[in-house]
Design a protein around this motif. Sequence first.
Motif, PDB file in Angstrom:
ATOM      1  N   ALA A 136       0.836  -1.199   0.000  1.00 48.09           N
ATOM      2  CA  ALA A 136       0.000   0.000   0.000  1.00 48.09           C
ATOM      3  C   ALA A 136       0.870   1.247   0.000  1.00 48.09           C
ATOM      4  N   THR A 137       0.375   2.292  -0.593  1.00 50.64           N
ATOM      5  CA  THR A 137       1.121   3.538  -0.695  1.00 50.64           C
ATOM      6  C   THR A 137       0.325   4.664  -0.065  1.00 50.64           C
ATOM      7  N   ALA A 138       0.975   5.482   0.741  1.00 52.60           N
ATOM      8  CA  ALA A 138       0.291   6.605   1.370  1.00 52.60           C
ATOM      9  C   ALA A 138       0.148   7.751   0.375  1.00 52.60           C
ATOM     10  N   LEU A 139      -0.730   8.679   0.691  1.00 51.60           N
ATOM     11  CA  LEU A 139      -0.894   9.867  -0.137  1.00 51.60           C
ATOM     12  C   LEU A 139       0.363  10.713  -0.075  1.00 51.60           C
ATOM     13  N   LYS A 140       0.680  11.382  -1.172  1.00 51.99           N
ATOM     14  CA  LYS A 140       1.884  12.200  -1.213  1.00 51.99           C
ATOM     15  C   LYS A 140       1.563  13.558  -1.829  1.00 51.99           C
ATOM     16  N   THR A 141       2.294  14.579  -1.425  1.00 52.72           N
ATOM     17  CA  THR A 141       2.249  15.880  -2.067  1.00 52.72           C
ATOM     18  C   THR A 141       3.685  16.231  -2.415  1.00 52.72           C
ATOM     19  N   ALA A 142       4.004  16.203  -3.682  1.00 50.44           N
ATOM     20  CA  ALA A 142       5.406  16.318  -4.103  1.00 50.44           C
ATOM     21  C   ALA A 142       6.022  17.639  -3.670  1.00 50.44           C
ATOM     22  N   THR A 143       5.210  18.702  -3.636  1.00 50.63           N
ATOM     23  CA  THR A 143       5.762  20.018  -3.322  1.00 50.63           C
ATOM     24  C   THR A 143       5.611  20.382  -1.851  1.00 50.63           C
ATOM     25  N   ALA A 144       5.266  19.420  -1.025  1.00 53.22           N
ATOM     26  CA  ALA A 144       5.016  19.712   0.390  1.00 53.22           C
ATOM     27  C   ALA A 144       6.256  20.295   1.056  1.00 53.22           C
ATOM     28  N   ALA A 145       6.043  21.324   1.862  1.00 50.63           N
ATOM     29  CA  ALA A 145       7.141  21.920   2.639  1.00 50.63           C
ATOM     30  C   ALA A 145       7.257  21.146   3.940  1.00 50.63           C
ATOM     31  N   LEU A 146       8.279  20.310   4.031  1.00 50.44           N
ATOM     32  CA  LEU A 146       8.397  19.404   5.175  1.00 50.44           C
ATOM     33  C   LEU A 146       9.166  20.001   6.341  1.00 50.44           C
ATOM     34  N   SER A 147       9.706  21.203   6.169  1.00 50.53           N
ATOM     35  CA  SER A 147      10.513  21.778   7.243  1.00 50.53           C
ATOM     36  C   SER A 147       9.688  22.123   8.471  1.00 50.53           C
ATOM     37  N   SER A 148       8.360  22.181   8.329  1.00 46.33           N
ATOM     38  CA  SER A 148       7.510  22.542   9.468  1.00 46.33           C
ATOM     39  C   SER A 148       7.119  21.348  10.327  1.00 46.33           C
ATOM     40  N   VAL A 149       7.426  20.143   9.901  1.00 42.12           N
ATOM     41  CA  VAL A 149       6.943  18.941  10.576  1.00 42.12           C
ATOM     42  C   VAL A 149       7.577  18.785  11.951  1.00 42.12           C
ATOM     43  N   ARG A 150       6.733  18.503  12.941  1.00 39.90           N
ATOM     44  CA  ARG A 150       7.190  18.186  14.295  1.00 39.90           C
ATOM     45  C   ARG A 150       6.671  16.791  14.642  1.00 39.90           C
ATOM     46  N   LEU A 151       7.545  15.810  14.631  1.00 35.58           N
ATOM     47  CA  LEU A 151       7.140  14.470  15.017  1.00 35.58           C
ATOM     48  C   LEU A 151       6.742  14.455  16.488  1.00 35.58           C
ATOM     49  N   ASN A 152       5.817  13.590  16.837  1.00 34.71           N
ATOM     50  CA  ASN A 152       5.311  13.521  18.210  1.00 34.71           C
ATOM     51  C   ASN A 152       6.312  12.783  19.091  1.00 34.71           C
TER      52      ASN A 152
END
Length: 522
Positions: A334-350
Amino acid sequence: MPDHPYPPRRTVPRPAALLAGAVALGTCAALPAAPAGAAPVDNGSMGSVTDQSSLDGTPLGENGPQSLGSAGSLSTAGSSALGALTAPLEGGGSLSSLASTGLSDSFGGGSLGCALGSTGVTGSGSVGSSGGPMHSVPWLNGQDGMLPQVNGTTEAVAHITGPSGANSTVPRFNVIGTDLGIMWDNGNGQTMLAFGDTTGANDDPVCNGLVGHWRSNVLLRSDDDDLSDGMSIDSAAMASPGQAKEILPSLKVPGVEHTVIPTAGIAVPHAGAAGGFRQYIEFMSVKSWGAPGEWTTNYSAIAYSDDNGENWVSPTFGSVQDMVGEAVAPGTGATALKTATAALSSVRLNAGGNANFQMGAFVRTHDADVGDPGSYVYFFGTPSGRSGSARLSRVQQKDIENAAAYTYWDGSGWAATPEQAAVVIDGKVSELSVAFNTYLGKYIAMYTHPVKGLVVRTADSLTGPWSGTTTLISPLQVPAFYGAFMHPESSDSGGRHLYFTGTTWSDYNVMLLRTDLSALRD
């Protein structure tokens, strides 16, 4: 918001007349599961899913993303059924008057489980089991859909969403039930409202139930500057005529990514954006709902829009998994949804210090120069759920998308890491809203407490010290009230009335309320 943030809601027995009517909407045979390798399912803003299996290989079924965001106008059957559902309430009727619409137990030969099973009428539907309310129509919860009676200095003004409100959100946006209503100014005087899990009328009411069409979030806009008689809605981010779209995609797979919920919003100057302002939403990726008032997040992150909220660039579960180098579900294909242009610098893992910044509230100081790229935006963070305290961070607004650029109040100064952040607002703080109030000349923090209800606290500085709590709405007055967010213009107006949104779990729609701040003035 959560599948059950409060104790389970009561259901209403179906009156005999409801089951004895003669409306025939047709029949529906069981549909076969899509075979492995089936063509992608078009989900509009959600992207695509490679097959109709969940990440553990089982069919997505009613938890799957079924034409969310990209659906056209409602089918004739769907529109007719929705009219039958909402007409009694819009006319001031009750559940008993719904019986006269003649909704049939057989629905032309099909079972009630097919025709109504996922509406919340039977209490076993896709909405209740997938993150939204069990019954998104108030009178199916044993409620009359009317505004709650609040004593003291606070009063309910009008519904913003739902069949009881004046905004006609059902026919205009296919919004029957929703919550939150997080508000911010778009930089040009328009109020943006981001909502949580949202339900509407299904395109195929016979097979999928009358009420469902789950979207994890939607966005509405208001140009109303007179809130005394309610808050009008002027537009929405749309998928098609009559259909507000899901603006931030989610997998909708319990235990993996159940939903994506906005928690804060702000506008920041940006030369390439409509009106000169880029819109930002801070959101949480919810992995699973737990005990009442508890849930687990995968991460929090920031999405942005340069066209006044119509389309959003957002980190997705799949792109975050790629970022951290983890397989989504080994061996399943299975493959998760993706957004190729997503800005990932804002991500804060829990995890670590970032676990305390899974939800939050944006705010500027009252003397901030919004036009200065180096001006600070402050962000209060709380853990997932309703049991954590609030901590404070800040960032130059030009770097708002970069989590690594934030600094954290450690009790005496600004430190480099979230692990150093000190508690600023103590106690159990949830769904926080913070703003400077010109009438009081102080900052107000508004949130719901599990015992005290809706409370406010004040401070001269964002770093505190914060006052004790003042209860605006007690749980005894309005049970299961949550998600209160202050209107930006109300905070700046200088008037003694503070306007804010709120939701009750039984009604599962957003209302506008106001409170008189005179008693809090020094």
